[in-house]
Design an enzyme around this catalytic site. Sequence first.
Site, mmCIF file in Angstrom:
data_model
loop_
_atom_site.group_PDB
_atom_site.id
_atom_site.type_symbol
_atom_site.label_atom_id
_atom_site.label_comp_id
_atom_site.label_asym_id
_atom_site.label_seq_id
_atom_site.Cartn_x
_atom_site.Cartn_y
_atom_site.Cartn_z
ATOM 1 N N ASP A 171 6.767 -8.652 -7.519
ATOM 2 C CA ASP A 171 6.423 -8.128 -8.841
ATOM 3 C C ASP A 171 7.048 -8.913 -9.984
ATOM 4 O O ASP A 171 7.200 -8.377 -11.091
ATOM 5 C CB ASP A 171 6.852 -6.659 -8.941
ATOM 6 C CG ASP A 171 5.819 -5.708 -8.365
ATOM 7 O OD1 ASP A 171 4.678 -5.708 -8.861
ATOM 8 O OD2 ASP A 171 6.146 -4.966 -7.420
ATOM 9 N N HIS A 177 0.024 1.946 -0.509
ATOM 10 C CA HIS A 177 -0.054 2.969 -1.562
ATOM 11 C C HIS A 177 -1.143 4.016 -1.329
ATOM 12 O O HIS A 177 -1.148 5.030 -2.033
ATOM 13 C CB HIS A 177 -0.245 2.363 -2.955
ATOM 14 C CG HIS A 177 1.002 1.810 -3.567
ATOM 15 N ND1 HIS A 177 2.004 2.610 -4.064
ATOM 16 C CD2 HIS A 177 1.407 0.541 -3.773
ATOM 17 C CE1 HIS A 177 2.973 1.851 -4.548
ATOM 18 N NE2 HIS A 177 2.647 0.589 -4.366
ATOM 19 N N ASP A 184 8.418 -6.906 -1.705
ATOM 20 C CA ASP A 184 8.374 -6.113 -2.946
ATOM 21 C C ASP A 184 9.559 -6.429 -3.854
ATOM 22 O O ASP A 184 10.050 -5.562 -4.574
ATOM 23 C CB ASP A 184 8.309 -4.621 -2.651
ATOM 24 C CG ASP A 184 7.757 -3.811 -3.827
ATOM 25 O OD1 ASP A 184 7.237 -4.423 -4.778
ATOM 26 O OD2 ASP A 184 7.861 -2.576 -3.813
ATOM 27 N N HIS A 188 3.997 -9.501 -1.338
ATOM 28 C CA HIS A 188 4.055 -8.773 -2.613
ATOM 29 C C HIS A 188 5.354 -9.065 -3.349
ATOM 30 O O HIS A 188 6.441 -8.797 -2.834
ATOM 31 C CB HIS A 188 3.945 -7.270 -2.364
ATOM 32 C CG HIS A 188 3.656 -6.467 -3.597
ATOM 33 N ND1 HIS A 188 2.387 -6.212 -4.037
ATOM 34 C CD2 HIS A 188 4.486 -5.877 -4.487
ATOM 35 C CE1 HIS A 188 2.435 -5.485 -5.139
ATOM 36 N NE2 HIS A 188 3.706 -5.271 -5.438
ATOM 37 N N GLU A 215 -2.612 -4.851 -8.089
ATOM 38 C CA GLU A 215 -2.065 -3.623 -7.510
ATOM 39 C C GLU A 215 -2.594 -2.410 -8.257
ATOM 40 O O GLU A 215 -2.147 -2.092 -9.345
ATOM 41 C CB GLU A 215 -0.539 -3.653 -7.557
ATOM 42 C CG GLU A 215 0.100 -2.498 -6.799
ATOM 43 C CD GLU A 215 1.604 -2.636 -6.707
ATOM 44 O OE1 GLU A 215 2.188 -2.007 -5.804
ATOM 45 O OE2 GLU A 215 2.208 -3.345 -7.537
#
Length: 415
Positions: free
Chosen positions: A23, A229, A357, A21, A161
């Site tokens: 972003d 999440h 992340d 992951h 996501e």
Amino acid sequence: MSDLHQQARDLLRRFPLIDGHNDLPWALRERAAGDASKVRFTPPAEVTGDPAEVPGDPAEVPGDPAEVPGDPAEVDLAAPVAGLHTDLPRLAAGGVGAQFWSVYVPASLAGDGAVTAVLEQIDLARLMISRYPQALELALTAADVERIFAAGRVASLLGAEGGHAIAGSLGVLRMLYTLGVRYLTLTHNANVGWADSATDEPAAGGLTDFGRDVVREMQRIGMLVDLSHVAVSTMHDSLDVAQAPVIFSHSSARALCDAPRNVPDDVLARLADNRGVCMVTFVPAFVSQTCAAWMTGLKAEAARRGVDPRNLDQLFSLKPEWELAHPVPQATLAEVADHVEHVRKVAGVEHVGLGGDFDGTPDVTIGLQDVSAYPALFAELLARGWSEADCAALAGGNLLRALRDAESFAAHAQA
């Protein structure tokens, strides 16, 4: 450089490091004031040097990222970029062989707005990949990842996501797969109607009947089910339905850090039967209990002021003021290694991976400051007695197996 650090770097040259992951696409959109169409990659298709060459030490990454060029919407990823955790030199320095680029959209968007935004993010991510063909290449299959890594480029996969991005439509879900999306995180910070989030009030009790249909359809078409999440009830419901591996693209162990985004041991224990993978994240609030408590305090202050703590933009707007009276604690690389070892202990070495992340958090763990730092984590694990085979499984072997299993199940299900 220590012998272990050099051993880690050599290992990542031979075995693909697949991060679950990142972003960067959303971070680029934010630099363009929220308008993805204004992001410009300059130069359009120039990458100096050989991305297969990994500099000897992250400090050797060329250039000075301290200054941001005039227009923040213009970015040259072929050089160090200030304000970001990710660029091509640092990906090379970190030995990153494959990256899931998140095509995230905030949970504040719904319906057509969410679908439009996720399509824009897919477009932005694919544009980014196409602008740097010497360094990046779109990957759609496990075989693509291996081929692209062998060619010295970063295999670039897409992960959506938040299930709100499909607006309750299995047709939209299938079109996301057609456009290259290879996992969907069922929720973000808010419930989606058919699945409960870890950071919202329970509503569905896990998955609704439609939520179960979403999981089944994802696996039928070969899209990985991502349970980062989601609420624990949603984790269990998904595992009850799943016939192919699921993943946690960026989640750590709740036994070590009691944050709602982390995975409890009873769920980790189920990954062995599912052949799934928990990809440990580096976000301080999910790594350190002290950092988690600090974040809980910030969220409580946000709620006291009438700010929705699930809205990250609003939450982080309060952060500078909160820090004045409550200094930010720090998480460490050693604590991340502790999470990796805990997932290995409970789920097994075949079921652990990494999902940093980066560019999705304003705070970073000491020693894991950006995408150049992965060799330091592997050096720590080697020092703890991890074998090269186990490190290779952690780096990407486990995720490749899960992706192959998902492809195989889909081929059988469609036949």
